[in-house]
Design an enzyme around this catalytic site. Structure first.
Site, PDB file in Angstrom:
ATOM      1  N   ARG A 160     -14.387  -7.609   7.332  1.00 17.36           N
ATOM      2  CA  ARG A 160     -14.987  -8.765   6.648  1.00 17.36           C
ATOM      3  C   ARG A 160     -16.473  -8.872   6.996  1.00 17.36           C
ATOM      4  NH1 ARG A 160     -14.016 -14.306   9.929  1.00 17.36           N
ATOM      5  NH2 ARG A 160     -13.612 -13.438  11.999  1.00 17.36           N
ATOM      6  N   GLU A 197     -10.192 -21.965  -6.141  1.00 16.89           N
ATOM      7  CA  GLU A 197     -10.230 -20.519  -6.356  1.00 16.89           C
ATOM      8  C   GLU A 197      -9.990 -20.108  -7.803  1.00 16.89           C
ATOM      9  OE1 GLU A 197      -9.219 -21.410  -2.117  1.00 16.89           O
ATOM     10  OE2 GLU A 197      -8.410 -22.062  -4.055  1.00 16.89           O
ATOM     11  N   PHE A 213      -5.474 -16.470  -1.220  1.00 14.76           N
ATOM     12  CA  PHE A 213      -5.965 -17.287  -2.318  1.00 14.76           C
ATOM     13  C   PHE A 213      -6.452 -16.416  -3.486  1.00 14.76           C
ATOM     14  CE2 PHE A 213      -7.318 -19.896   1.552  1.00 14.76           C
ATOM     15  CZ  PHE A 213      -6.049 -20.444   1.687  1.00 14.76           C
ATOM     16  N   HIS A 235      -9.291 -11.511   5.257  1.00 11.81           N
ATOM     17  CA  HIS A 235      -8.174 -12.098   5.999  1.00 11.81           C
ATOM     18  C   HIS A 235      -6.826 -11.681   5.421  1.00 11.81           C
ATOM     19  CE1 HIS A 235     -11.597 -14.450   7.283  1.00 11.81           C
ATOM     20  NE2 HIS A 235     -10.880 -15.012   8.232  1.00 11.81           N
ATOM     21  N   ASP A 291      -3.318 -18.185  12.063  1.00 10.85           N
ATOM     22  CA  ASP A 291      -3.236 -18.978  10.827  1.00 10.85           C
ATOM     23  C   ASP A 291      -1.817 -18.999  10.262  1.00 10.85           C
ATOM     24  OD1 ASP A 291      -5.877 -19.482  11.082  1.00 10.85           O
ATOM     25  OD2 ASP A 291      -6.535 -18.350   9.332  1.00 10.85           O
ATOM     26  N   ARG A 301      -9.586  -9.577   9.159  1.00 13.57           N
ATOM     27  CA  ARG A 301     -10.208 -10.499  10.107  1.00 13.57           C
ATOM     28  C   ARG A 301     -10.430  -9.842  11.471  1.00 13.57           C
ATOM     29  NH1 ARG A 301      -7.162 -15.917  12.446  1.00 13.57           N
ATOM     30  NH2 ARG A 301      -8.956 -16.873  13.493  1.00 13.57           N
TER      31      ARG A 301
END
Length: 315
Positions: free
Chosen positions: A10, A58, A83, A109, A117, A167
């Site tokens: 990322r 999104e 998303f 991610h 998460d 990530r």
């Protein structure tokens, strides 16, 4: 021996966008209130007038990108994989895929390495979802070098591209003068005569480590980096499957719909070969430190080597 660099892809995405932005004035970046996490904030700092924060919307962001692409812009839509591929799937399919618009989707991610998460944010289905969209190119880079090259290649390609980033910081393994990135072309990283392992993304570096363990136990493994899931390098997959006659796939994604499925479908049609898909089984993820999750789901070097050795002993 120099220390191995550890960089999250990322981060590579954000840096690549900023570098490319200096050359390409029609490049624009859209984000869904996650610029600090997706690292598009790096681009925003350099080119604030070409960075659009669409908020936590999104689906709307995807539609905006589609519109921008019809006006000569090359938009990079940026948000978490959950998303980008999940929440906005209908818009990606109908507003980008169906008209085959020149939109790039930077999905960060991805996979269980999102860590703490938890299952709701650990998207292990995104490659499968994107593979179903006709004409969608899917790239899952293995390290910093490859991620930066992939961003540039995606910009130069005319049509929709899904870019998958992680990530967790991963080793830089392609930092050599011979490295060349080409959409749809796999890269042989290690020669071997007993088995062929096709790996993608974060799992490539872990597979290389696993191959060393396998070698110490009498199994000579060939390792091939499949950075482009679609279009798959069919010529290379078929060639190497015929050579060793035993294939494994390794991915930080569900074994349903991802690299393993793509390779199995090809071999089933054109070169029936014994194949084992190593990845996330038919389960959701869970909250926990990324490295511990990779170990639990046997996607680290130890787990990959263990799985292959167990199967080879039973042959």
């Amino acid at each position: 021996m120099s220390e191995v660099k550890m960089i999250a892809t990322r981060e590579s995405y954000g840096n690549a966008l900023a570098e490319l932005g200096k050359e390409k004035e029609n490049l624009v970046v859209l984000d869904a209130d996650l610029a600090a996490a997706t690292k598009t904030g790096i681009f925003k700092k350099a080119f604030p007038e070409r960075h659009i924060d669409c908020g936590i919307a999104e689906a709307n962001m995807t539609g905006i990108a589609a519109g921008l692409s019809t006006c000569g812009k090359v938009p990079f839509v940026s948000t978490f994989a959950m998303f980008a591929a999940g929440r906005a799937y209908e818009q990606v399919r109908n507003s980008i895929g169906y008209p085959h618009l020149n939109v790039k989707i930077g999905a960060t991610h991805a996979g269980i390495s999102v860590g703490e998460d938890g299952a709701t944010h650990q998207c292990n289905e995104d490659i499968g979802l994107m593979r179903e969209i006709p004409g969608m190119v899917i790239i899952n880079p293995s390290d910093d070098v490859e991620a930066k090259a992939a961003v540039r290649a995606a910009y130069e390609y005319v049509g929709p591209v899904y870019l998958r980033f992680g990530r967790l910081a991963v080793p830089v393994i392609n930092d050599n003068p011979e490295y060349k990135f080409e959409i749809g072309k796999g890269v042989e990283l290690r020669k071997g005569k007993d088995i062929t392992i096709f790996a993608t993304g974060l799992c490539v570096s872990e597979t290389l480590k696993a191959a060393e363990t396998l070698a110490a136990n009498g199994i000579d493994a060939q390792v091939i980096n499949i950075h482009t899931i679609k279009p798959l390098d069919e010529e290379l997959v078929l060639k190497e499957a015929k050579q060793t006659g035993r294939v494994y796939t390794v991915e930080e994604h569900s074994i349903i719909g991802g690299l393993g499925s793509a390779v199995a479908e090809l071999l089933g049609e054109k070169c029936p070969t014994k194949i084992t898909r190593i990845g996330v089984k038919d389960v959701f993820g869970e909250s926990g430190p990324a490295k511990e999750l990779l170990h639990k789901y046997e996607l680290d070097a130890e787990g990959i080597a263990k799985r292959i050795m167990e199967e080879q002993k039973s042959c």
